[in-house]
Motif scaffolding. Structure first.
Motif, PDB file in Angstrom:
ATOM      1  N   SER A 160       0.915  -1.225  -0.129  1.00 48.89           N
ATOM      2  CA  SER A 160      -0.106   0.188  -0.078  1.00 48.89           C
ATOM      3  C   SER A 160       0.862   1.170  -0.046  1.00 48.89           C
ATOM      4  O   SER A 160       1.934   1.409   0.529  1.00 48.89           O
ATOM      5  N   ILE A 161       0.553   2.277  -0.749  1.00 51.62           N
ATOM      6  CA  ILE A 161       0.950   3.664  -0.836  1.00 51.62           C
ATOM      7  C   ILE A 161      -0.010   4.471  -0.163  1.00 51.62           C
ATOM      8  O   ILE A 161      -1.028   4.790  -0.576  1.00 51.62           O
ATOM      9  N   ASP A 162       0.343   5.217   1.004  1.00 55.04           N
ATOM     10  CA  ASP A 162      -0.423   6.072   1.770  1.00 55.04           C
ATOM     11  C   ASP A 162      -0.478   7.555   0.892  1.00 55.04           C
ATOM     12  O   ASP A 162      -1.266   7.976   0.933  1.00 55.04           O
ATOM     13  N   GLU A 163       0.481   7.992   0.345  1.00 55.87           N
ATOM     14  CA  GLU A 163       0.494   9.146  -0.552  1.00 55.87           C
ATOM     15  C   GLU A 163       1.376   9.229  -1.543  1.00 55.87           C
ATOM     16  O   GLU A 163       2.565   8.676  -1.565  1.00 55.87           O
ATOM     17  N   ALA A 164       1.164  10.154  -2.411  1.00 56.26           N
ATOM     18  CA  ALA A 164       2.186  10.355  -3.678  1.00 56.26           C
ATOM     19  C   ALA A 164       2.000  11.846  -3.963  1.00 56.26           C
ATOM     20  O   ALA A 164       1.108  12.496  -3.868  1.00 56.26           O
ATOM     21  N   PHE A 165       3.331  12.402  -4.279  1.00 56.35           N
ATOM     22  CA  PHE A 165       3.473  13.758  -4.489  1.00 56.35           C
ATOM     23  C   PHE A 165       4.219  14.060  -5.877  1.00 56.35           C
ATOM     24  O   PHE A 165       5.377  13.157  -6.072  1.00 56.35           O
ATOM     25  N   GLU A 211       1.050  18.129  -7.164  1.00 57.13           N
ATOM     26  CA  GLU A 211      -0.066  17.440  -7.229  1.00 57.13           C
ATOM     27  C   GLU A 211       0.064  16.331  -6.174  1.00 57.13           C
ATOM     28  O   GLU A 211       1.116  15.759  -5.861  1.00 57.13           O
ATOM     29  N   THR A 212      -0.967  15.787  -5.592  1.00 53.17           N
ATOM     30  CA  THR A 212      -1.004  14.794  -4.724  1.00 53.17           C
ATOM     31  C   THR A 212      -1.909  13.511  -4.945  1.00 53.17           C
ATOM     32  O   THR A 212      -2.780  13.549  -5.770  1.00 53.17           O
ATOM     33  N   GLY A 213      -1.757  12.357  -4.327  1.00 54.10           N
ATOM     34  CA  GLY A 213      -2.743  11.095  -4.625  1.00 54.10           C
ATOM     35  C   GLY A 213      -2.626  10.602  -6.048  1.00 54.10           C
ATOM     36  O   GLY A 213      -1.434  10.899  -6.646  1.00 54.10           O
TER      37      GLY A 213
END
Length: 113
Positions: free
Chosen positions: A95-100, A106-108
């Motif tokens: 799982s990945i909690d967040e991406a930037f 931009e996020t998610g």
């Protein structure tokens, strides 16, 4: 979002890349790695000598995909990387909690495309 890490035979990289592109995965990180599984490497024989190679060259593919692309991406990798022989590789999903996206902020899932 999920991170998919696939360890495959080096000559299968182009096939995996093409299949992932077909299912909508257009970016990846690729690393040359070495490892071994249950087979413990291989023991090539040269004239007059046998020696053990503990680590076999592999390719590690890393992709992060939205949840709706996880199973299509896994199926694409499995179809493209399978030879039916020992050492075809492994796939790991986390799982990945967040991406930037650094450039735009931009996020998610929007940061993935």
């Amino acid at each position: 979002m999920k991170k998919i890490e696939a360890i495959v035979k080096p000559f299968k990289l182009d096939d995996v890349k093409d299949r992932l592109d077909e299912v909508g995965v257009h970016g990846m990180t690729v690393s040359e790695v070495k490892g071994f599984g249950r087979g413990g490497g291989k023991a090539p024989v040269y004239p007059g000598a046998e020696y053990v190679v503990d680590f076999v060259p592999k390719i590690k593919i890393e992709i992060v995909v939205p949840d709706d692309l996880v199973h299509p991406a896994i199926e694409a990798i499995m179809e493209a990387a399978r030879t039916g022989h020992v050492g075809d590789g492994k796939i790991f999903v986390s799982s990945i909690d967040e991406a930037f996206r650094i450039r735009t902020g931009e996020t998610g899932p929007e940061a993935l495309s």
